[in-house]
Motif scaffolding. Structure first.
Motif, PDB file in Angstrom:
ATOM      1  N   LEU A 180       0.823  -1.211   0.000  1.00  0.00           N
ATOM      2  CA  LEU A 180       0.000   0.000   0.000  1.00  0.00           C
ATOM      3  C   LEU A 180       0.854   1.257   0.000  1.00  0.00           C
ATOM      4  O   LEU A 180       0.435   2.307  -0.498  1.00  0.00           O
ATOM      5  CB  LEU A 180      -0.937  -0.002   1.218  1.00  0.00           C
ATOM      6  N   ALA A 206       0.206   0.028  -5.220  1.00  0.00           N
ATOM      7  CA  ALA A 206      -0.902   0.488  -4.378  1.00  0.00           C
ATOM      8  C   ALA A 206      -2.248   0.290  -5.063  1.00  0.00           C
ATOM      9  O   ALA A 206      -3.259  -0.008  -4.394  1.00  0.00           O
ATOM     10  CB  ALA A 206      -0.695   1.954  -3.999  1.00  0.00           C
ATOM     11  N   VAL A 235      -3.610  -6.076  -4.539  1.00  0.00           N
ATOM     12  CA  VAL A 235      -3.514  -5.348  -3.263  1.00  0.00           C
ATOM     13  C   VAL A 235      -4.888  -4.818  -2.848  1.00  0.00           C
ATOM     14  O   VAL A 235      -5.272  -4.856  -1.664  1.00  0.00           O
ATOM     15  CB  VAL A 235      -2.484  -4.199  -3.376  1.00  0.00           C
ATOM     16  N   THR A 236      -5.645  -4.346  -3.824  1.00  0.00           N
ATOM     17  CA  THR A 236      -6.946  -3.737  -3.516  1.00  0.00           C
ATOM     18  C   THR A 236      -8.037  -4.774  -3.278  1.00  0.00           C
ATOM     19  O   THR A 236      -9.122  -4.433  -2.790  1.00  0.00           O
ATOM     20  CB  THR A 236      -7.366  -2.814  -4.665  1.00  0.00           C
ATOM     21  N   ARG A 253      -5.971  -9.427  -0.560  1.00  0.00           N
ATOM     22  CA  ARG A 253      -5.443  -8.077  -0.325  1.00  0.00           C
ATOM     23  C   ARG A 253      -4.007  -8.246   0.190  1.00  0.00           C
ATOM     24  O   ARG A 253      -3.758  -8.281   1.391  1.00  0.00           O
ATOM     25  CB  ARG A 253      -6.310  -7.330   0.683  1.00  0.00           C
ATOM     26  N   ARG A 290      -0.212  -7.476   1.091  1.00  0.00           N
ATOM     27  CA  ARG A 290       0.516  -6.301   1.578  1.00  0.00           C
ATOM     28  C   ARG A 290       2.030  -6.482   1.461  1.00  0.00           C
ATOM     29  O   ARG A 290       2.764  -5.496   1.343  1.00  0.00           O
ATOM     30  CB  ARG A 290       0.137  -6.027   3.051  1.00  0.00           C
TER      31      ARG A 290
END
Length: 530
Positions: A98, A104, A109-110, A118, A120
């Motif tokens: 993120l 990001a 990731v989203t 998700r 990280r």
């Protein structure tokens, strides 16, 4: 920075390597790999990450050859962590996606992915084969984190194991390709051997060991007869089919050729189980030696019953012609020796009958008896000569095309090339084909048989085809023989050397057997006939 902006100097080589390995994209159906599945499982457990992947980066997509902790099979290349690992020289690590502008907004990731992951954190090492980067071994987590030194070392060791898997994969692919090529060659050889009018064989003799037949073609049963169902093909089994009177000669020929490491050729009879009479076979074989000293014989055995019968008829015809000539010479001498005294007997008996001195009736009667007997003897001599003249007229009548056959001498050391020429002219009664396997043998045969045409290879054992034609031109009785070179070397320099040596024409292999007879006829016509 997206993946499309990565350096692409080796992109074509990298994609070709994936294609050669059969790893360009996900397979149509799942192909679990126990080795890679075990490695990603180890990576996840040893490093304490919930997800581990072996990612392969294609032109547009990234797909997972092995995965642990997710069922996703592939994803877009531009947004994948592993596509960025391609340019890394060592560990590629994203502690917090993120906080990294490159990732990001990535769907990984989203959560905008089918499993709503998700991610990280990511850590990966590029996977390479001979310096070509194919993908990455990576681990991922849903919380920010970094690898410690021990974890980095473990990931490096696991990546090395995956690289070794790629090497084995390439060996496997090459082995499959080699096996397929060998299978294609074997099928081609089998197809060709089935169409060959004879038996092809290979005999293998390792140093200090017994020899064995390592190959026989499908025509073996037709040429040497079928063996019993449980009897394997062997040299001993086939030699048992040889006629007892010809066996020792065949064995001596083979033994002498093996000792001299020279080709051998032999004509012999065979006694087949279903044949009432022996059949004639012609065998040819040439040796070659392998690096380990193994001696290989590649040979061919043909049914030559028809050729032997024709040769026998030809010899019988020549013998009959010689006998007829000898009889004619005898009758000529006999006629001369008988007619000379008969002429005197008839002449003087006539003179006595015409003499002025009177003869008694008894004397005249006896002279008439002598004269009558002389006339009958003269008629007998004329009858014998008339019979000889009638036989001569019948003997000089045409006997079909073979009576005027042209002789072709083919000098060639490769048995299969010889067979092609023989078969091409087999049904051409206007041609009689002779064969010699080396230059010296060809010269000897040319001097004894006086062929109309000599067809010679350039590269021959002993002396070359150039030496052969030079010797023919130097022989006054053979200087005008039509000589044609038949060679696989089509270079202008070789052709010039052949024509300068004395060849009338130069033909290159492969030979069109359907046109051979026509080409020979045309060449002979240009040469001036017989």
């Amino acid at each position: 920075m997206n993946a499309a902006e990565l350096p692409a100097a080796h992109e074509a080589q990298r994609l070709q390597c994936l294609a050669d390995l059969g790893l360009s994209g996900p397979p149509a159906s799942a192909e679990p790999d126990a080795v890679l599945d075990g490695l990603v499982r180890c990576a996840a457990h040893l490093l304490g990450f919930p997800i581990a992947l072996v990612s392969l980066v294609g032109a547009q997509r990234v797909w997972f050859k092995a995965r642990y902790g997710t069922e996703l099979a592939d994803g877009d290349r531009d947004t994948a962590f592993s596509s960025h690992a391609l340019q890394a020289e060592g560990l590629f690590e994203v502690p917090d996606a993120l906080a990294d502008p490159r990732f990001a907004d990535s769907p990984w990731v989203t959560g905008a992915n089918p499993e709503h992951l998700r991610l990280r954190a990511y850590a990966g090492l590029p996977l390479q084969l001979d310096g070509v980067t194919l993908g990455a071994l990576g681990v991922a987590d849903t919380v920010p984190r970094r690898l410690d030194a021990v974890q980095a070392t473990l990931l490096t060791d696991l990546a090395a194991a995956v690289n070794a898997w790629f090497s084995h994969r390439r060996e496997h692919v090459e082995l499959l390709a080699s096996r397929a090529d060998l299978q294609d060659r074997a099928e081609l050889l089998l197809s060709l051997s089935r169409e060959t009018p004879g038996m092809l064989f290979q005999y293998r003799k390792p140093p200090g060991q017994k020899g064995s037949l390592s190959f026989i073609s499908g025509q073996a049963d037709q040429v040497l007869g079928a063996l019993p169902p449980l009897q394997p093909p062997s040299l001993h089994a086939y030699l048992a089919r040889c006629h007892p009177d010809d066996l020792q000669g065949l064995l001596r020929c083979m033994s002498a050729a093996a000792a001299a490491h020279q080709p051998w050729q032999h004509l012999f009879r065979v006694c087949l189980p279903d044949s009432a009479a022996p059949g004639w076979r012609s065998a040819h074989a040439s040796p070659s030696r392998l690096a380990d000293g193994t001696l290989l014989w590649h040979g061919f055995i043909a049914d030559v019953d028809e050729h032997v019968e024709i040769e026998t008829l030809r010899r019988d015809k020549l013998a009959a012609e010689r006998a007829s000539a000898e009889k004619s010479a005898f009758l000529s001498r006999a006629s001369h020796e008988l007619r000379t005294p008969l002429n005197a007997v008839l002449g003087f008996s006539q003179l006595l009958l015409m003499d002025d001195e009177p003869l008694s009736a008894r004397q005249r009667e006896r002279l008439e008896w002598v004269q009558g007997s002389a006339r009958r003897l003269h008629e007998l001599v004329d009858g014998l000569l008339d019979l000889d003249r009638a036989e001569h007229r019948r003997g000089s009548a045409p006997h079909g095309p073979a009576g005027g056959a042209l002789t072709l001498l083919y000098i060639e050391d490769e048995p299969l090339n010889t067979l092609l020429v023989q078969e091409a002219l087999r049904d051409r009664p206007e041609w009689r084909v002779l064969h010699a396997a080396d230059g010296l043998g060809g010269l000897a045969l040319a001097r004894s048989e006086r062929p109309e045409v000599v067809l010679a290879d350039i590269n021959l054992p002993g002396i070359s085809g150039l030496d052969v034609v030079h010797a023919l031109r130097a022989d006054a009785t053979l200087a005008r023989t039509l000589c044609i070179a038949l060679s696989a070397d089509a270079t202008p320099a070789q052709i010039d050397r052949a024509m300068a040596a004395g060849f009338d024409d130069y033909w290159t292999k492969p030979t069109d057997v359907l046109e051979l007879a026509g080409r020979l006829a045309d060449a002979l016509a240009r040469h001036g006939g017989r």
